[in-house]
Design an enzyme around this catalytic site. Structure first.
Site, PDB file in Angstrom:
ATOM      1  N   SER A  30       0.891  -1.068  -0.055  1.00  0.00           N
ATOM      2  CA  SER A  30       0.095  -0.144  -0.010  1.00  0.00           C
ATOM      3  C   SER A  30       0.912   0.690   0.088  1.00  0.00           C
ATOM      4  CB  SER A  30      -0.861  -0.168   1.302  1.00  0.00           C
ATOM      5  OG  SER A  30      -1.313   0.670   1.485  1.00  0.00           O
TER       6      SER A  30
ATOM      7  N   TYR B 121      -2.080  -1.133  11.448  1.00  0.00           N
ATOM      8  CA  TYR B 121      -1.900  -1.395   9.448  1.00  0.00           C
ATOM      9  C   TYR B 121      -1.148  -1.102   8.632  1.00  0.00           C
ATOM     10  CZ  TYR B 121      -3.701  -0.935   4.515  1.00  0.00           C
ATOM     11  OH  TYR B 121      -4.116  -1.561   2.985  1.00  0.00           O
TER      12      TYR B 121
HETATM   13  P1  NDP Z   1     -11.384  -5.915  -1.042  1.00  0.00           P
HETATM   14  O1  NDP Z   1     -12.079  -6.322   0.886  1.00  0.00           O
HETATM   15  O2  NDP Z   1     -12.509  -5.496  -1.769  1.00  0.00           O
HETATM   16  O3  NDP Z   1     -10.284  -7.029  -0.854  1.00  0.00           O
HETATM   17  C1  NDP Z   1      -9.901  -8.178   0.600  1.00  0.00           C
HETATM   18  C2  NDP Z   1      -9.608  -9.586   0.165  1.00  0.00           C
HETATM   19  O4  NDP Z   1      -8.830 -10.135   1.524  1.00  0.00           O
HETATM   20  C3  NDP Z   1     -11.058 -10.054  -0.071  1.00  0.00           C
HETATM   21  O5  NDP Z   1     -11.777 -11.118  -1.449  1.00  0.00           O
HETATM   22  C4  NDP Z   1     -11.490 -11.070   1.416  1.00  0.00           C
HETATM   23  O6  NDP Z   1     -12.226 -12.267   0.969  1.00  0.00           O
HETATM   24  C5  NDP Z   1      -9.705 -11.632   1.734  1.00  0.00           C
HETATM   25  N1  NDP Z   1      -9.425 -11.584   2.751  1.00  0.00           N
HETATM   26  C6  NDP Z   1      -9.825 -11.163   4.006  1.00  0.00           C
HETATM   27  N2  NDP Z   1      -9.409 -11.919   4.945  1.00  0.00           N
HETATM   28  C7  NDP Z   1      -9.013 -12.852   4.864  1.00  0.00           C
HETATM   29  C8  NDP Z   1      -8.612 -14.272   5.367  1.00  0.00           C
HETATM   30  N3  NDP Z   1      -8.502 -15.035   6.395  1.00  0.00           N
HETATM   31  N4  NDP Z   1      -8.597 -15.793   4.508  1.00  0.00           N
HETATM   32  C9  NDP Z   1      -8.560 -15.474   3.015  1.00  0.00           C
HETATM   33  N5  NDP Z   1      -8.803 -13.955   2.126  1.00  0.00           N
HETATM   34  C10 NDP Z   1      -8.929 -12.828   3.236  1.00  0.00           C
HETATM   35  O7  NDP Z   1     -10.121  -4.920  -0.447  1.00  0.00           O
HETATM   36  P2  NDP Z   1      -9.405  -4.410  -1.174  1.00  0.00           P
HETATM   37  O8  NDP Z   1      -9.602  -5.432  -2.252  1.00  0.00           O
HETATM   38  O9  NDP Z   1      -9.389  -3.206  -1.448  1.00  0.00           O
HETATM   39  O10 NDP Z   1      -7.682  -5.507  -0.769  1.00  0.00           O
HETATM   40  C11 NDP Z   1      -6.893  -6.170  -1.532  1.00  0.00           C
HETATM   41  C12 NDP Z   1      -5.698  -5.746  -1.004  1.00  0.00           C
HETATM   42  O11 NDP Z   1      -5.044  -4.423  -1.608  1.00  0.00           O
HETATM   43  C13 NDP Z   1      -4.947  -5.032   0.469  1.00  0.00           C
HETATM   44  O12 NDP Z   1      -3.697  -5.445   1.081  1.00  0.00           O
HETATM   45  C14 NDP Z   1      -5.300  -3.830   0.778  1.00  0.00           C
HETATM   46  O13 NDP Z   1      -4.715  -3.710   1.978  1.00  0.00           O
HETATM   47  C15 NDP Z   1      -4.753  -3.254  -0.291  1.00  0.00           C
HETATM   48  N6  NDP Z   1      -4.891  -1.766  -0.483  1.00  0.00           N
HETATM   49  C16 NDP Z   1      -6.157  -1.980  -0.920  1.00  0.00           C
HETATM   50  C17 NDP Z   1      -5.822  -0.607  -1.006  1.00  0.00           C
HETATM   51  C18 NDP Z   1      -7.521   0.357  -0.960  1.00  0.00           C
HETATM   52  O14 NDP Z   1      -7.823   1.854  -1.165  1.00  0.00           O
HETATM   53  N7  NDP Z   1      -8.221  -0.300  -1.454  1.00  0.00           N
HETATM   54  C19 NDP Z   1      -5.328   0.751  -1.582  1.00  0.00           C
HETATM   55  C20 NDP Z   1      -3.964  -0.157  -1.162  1.00  0.00           C
HETATM   56  C21 NDP Z   1      -3.598  -1.479  -0.337  1.00  0.00           C
HETATM   57  P3  NDP Z   1     -13.005 -12.999   2.012  1.00  0.00           P
HETATM   58  O15 NDP Z   1     -13.722 -11.695   3.131  1.00  0.00           O
HETATM   59  O16 NDP Z   1     -13.643 -13.206   1.251  1.00  0.00           O
HETATM   60  O17 NDP Z   1     -12.164 -13.920   2.736  1.00  0.00           O
END
Ligand code: NDP
Length: 253
Positions: A149, A162
């Site tokens: 990030s 975070y």
């Molecule tokens: P989302 O919340 O849409 O996606 C997060 C994903 O992680 C979901 O698919 C969720 O699926 C999965 N996840 C969470 N916990 C678990 C677990 N215990 N086991 C397996 N899968 C898990 O958010 P984003 O798409 O934004 O996030 C994706 C990545 O991008 C993250 O690492 C985030 O920190 C990073 N990021 C996002 C930014 C933003 O502005 N959106 C900016 C910078 C970085 P499920 O709940 O079905 O398990």
């Protein structure tokens, strides 16, 4: 159409929504058979089905990566079903914000568990398969792309823990990059800015407004913008290694 990832297999964690789902779609469009890993089975099945209807190959793999055995089973299941592993995208993540002093410590535990520990479990399980793909596959290279990030580059008020997890992901990337380089497994990191996803929906109710205020009126990145960055990295010829990509929204300071 010939895809640049034809004949390869990719595993994307956190592929049930947001950046992970868009990345799975982008890699499938390049010809990779894709395993979509996360906990919400219904959302995984939907995403996999939409990739299939676009002509791709997709497998929904339900797993909680914070559980080591579940993370290992997700990798093993992918390799068994799809025949190997060439590309790993460590995208699953959780962002719980707020002043450090008021935070319930269980929020820190959950972020450390998903953003760091889960990534470690999946990566270690995947490593031998990636090494073998780089050695025996037609591309003679394999890839790990970690999603950190901007918070992995710049820490700020309200995101101490975070940010610690995301700086950690950058550090892990650099160490593993050096460690796996002799085996031709490239390890890179993408640092997204503000992307329009479900990420902010998990913060506590009393923090929601402050988060909304911070990004009010700003045009956010789309998940596809980050998916393209990942696809760029993993489609480079083996003589190229893109180590890091910081991709902010155009309106982001
Ligand atoms: P989302 O919340 O849409 O996606 C997060 C994903 O992680 C979901 O698919 C969720 O699926 C999965 N996840 C969470 N916990 C678990 C677990 N215990 N086991 C397996 N899968 C898990 O958010 P984003 O798409 O934004 O996030 C994706 C990545 O991008 C993250 O690492 C985030 O920190 C990073 N990021 C996002 C930014 C933003 O502005 N959106 C900016 C910078 C970085 P499920 O709940 O079905 O398990």
């Amino acid at each position: 159409a010939d895809g640049r990832l034809d004949g390869t297999v990719a595993l994307v964690t956190g592929a049930s929504s947001g950046i992970g789902e868009a990345t799975a779609r982008a890699l499938a469009a390049e010809g990779a058979a894709v395993a979509l890993v996360a906990r919400r089975r219904d959302r995984l099945e939907q995403a996999a089905e939409s990739i299939r209807s676009a002509g791709g190959t997709a497998l929904a793999v339900e797993a909680d990566i914070t559980d080591a055995a579940s993370a290992q089973a997700a990798v093993a299941g992918t390799v068994n079903a799809l025949g190997g592993l060439d590309t790993l995208v460590n995208n699953a993540g959780l962002m719980l914000l707020g002043p450090f002093g008021e935070a319930p410590p269980e929020e820190w535990d959950r972020m450390l568990a998903v953003n760091v520990q889960g990534l470690l479990y999946v990566t270690q399980a995947a490593q031998p398969h990636l090494v073998s793909a780089a050695e025996n596959g037609s591309r003679r290279v394999a890839d790990i792309v970690n999603i950190s990030s901007t918070a992995g580059r710049v820490a700020g008020i309200g995101n101490a823990v975070y940010s610690a997890t995301k700086f950690g992901v950058v550090a892990l990337t650099e160490a593993l990059r050096k460690e796996l380089l002799p085996q031709r497994v490239r390890v890179g990191v993408v640092e997204p800015g503000t992307v329009d996803t479900e990420l902010t929906t998990h913060v506590r109710a009393e923090i929601q407004q402050a988060v909304a205020r911070q990004i009010e009126g700003m045009e956010k990145l789309l998940p596809e913008d980050i998916a393209e960055a990942v696809a760029y990295i993993v489609t480079r010829d083996r003589r190229v290694a893109v180590n890091e990509m910081l991709v902010r929204a155009g309106a982001q300071t």
